[in-house]
Write a protein that holds these residues in place. Sequence first.
Motif, short mmCIF file in Angstrom:
data_model
loop_
_atom_site.label_atom_id
_atom_site.label_comp_id
_atom_site.label_asym_id
_atom_site.label_seq_id
_atom_site.Cartn_x
_atom_site.Cartn_y
_atom_site.Cartn_z
N VAL A 1 -1.13 -5.21 -4.67
CA VAL A 1 -2.07 -5.28 -3.55
C VAL A 1 -3.10 -6.38 -3.80
N ASP B 1 -8.65 2.51 -1.90
CA ASP B 1 -8.02 3.22 -3.02
C ASP B 1 -6.94 2.40 -3.73
N THR B 2 -6.49 1.32 -3.11
CA THR B 2 -5.35 0.58 -3.67
C THR B 2 -5.68 -0.87 -4.01
N ARG B 3 -6.89 -1.31 -3.73
CA ARG B 3 -7.25 -2.73 -3.84
C ARG B 3 -7.10 -3.32 -5.23
N CYS C 1 0.16 1.56 7.31
CA CYS C 1 -1.26 1.94 7.30
C CYS C 1 -2.06 1.31 8.44
N VAL D 1 -4.73 -2.42 -7.52
CA VAL D 1 -3.36 -2.41 -8.01
C VAL D 1 -2.82 -3.84 -7.88
N GLN E 1 -7.18 2.68 3.55
CA GLN E 1 -6.28 2.79 2.41
C GLN E 1 -6.52 1.72 1.35
N VAL F 1 2.30 1.88 -3.40
CA VAL F 1 1.31 2.45 -4.33
C VAL F 1 1.21 3.96 -4.11
N PHE F 2 1.10 4.38 -2.85
CA PHE F 2 1.02 5.82 -2.57
C PHE F 2 2.28 6.54 -3.06
N ARG G 1 2.28 6.97 -6.74
CA ARG G 1 1.30 7.96 -7.18
C ARG G 1 1.72 9.39 -6.83
N ILE H 1 0.84 -1.20 0.00
CA ILE H 1 0.00 0.00 0.00
C ILE H 1 0.88 1.25 0.00
N LYS H 2 1.91 1.27 0.84
CA LYS H 2 2.84 2.40 0.88
C LYS H 2 3.48 2.61 -0.48
#
Length: 179
Positions: A137, A130-132, A81, A134, A127, A67-68, A71, A64-65
């Motif tokens: 993830v 928004d990332t599920r 998270c 990708v 979180q 992905v952020f 972005r 998740i980190k």
Amino acid sequence: MNETLNTIMTRRSCRQYQNECIKEDELITILEAGIQAPSAMNQQLCEAFAIINKDLIDELAKAIKDVFDERGDKKPETYHCAYHAPVLVIVSGPEYDSRRVEDGSCMLENMFLAATSLNIGSCWINQLRDTRNVDEVRNILTRIGIPANHQVVGCAALGYISSQSTIKEKKKERIHIVK
């Protein structure tokens, strides 16, 4: 004040947890409280996936980190998270269910209240919404057992509280009585 109202009034988000996992019977109680929540037309389509494997939680948090970061929303190296909670519960529902967000949110709130009643800290983690989708993830979610056609509603970080977080007073001006 009765016990139910006291639990509601004392529930707070916890972001600092002890390193030990909560007892299995407490986790089961929290999960069972979750499925007691109302659901649209009593269809009961949302599911809860409780992860107690620290390495898997950390792997998901890192994905998740990443992905952020990719972005452009750079997070500090210490970002996690789920706040290093020993348990992460993911609530999801089928994408065709137009009420999954409402139903899953009710499940989560029941879990938060149950955790509070057992002196277990909890925090809403969102979180994954928004990332599920990708790939990195989604691959982890698949390994956890979350069906490909499910959308994540939200998550609950759970654990024994290691220290009290700063308690913010709730804004009473959000209440309106119309006569």
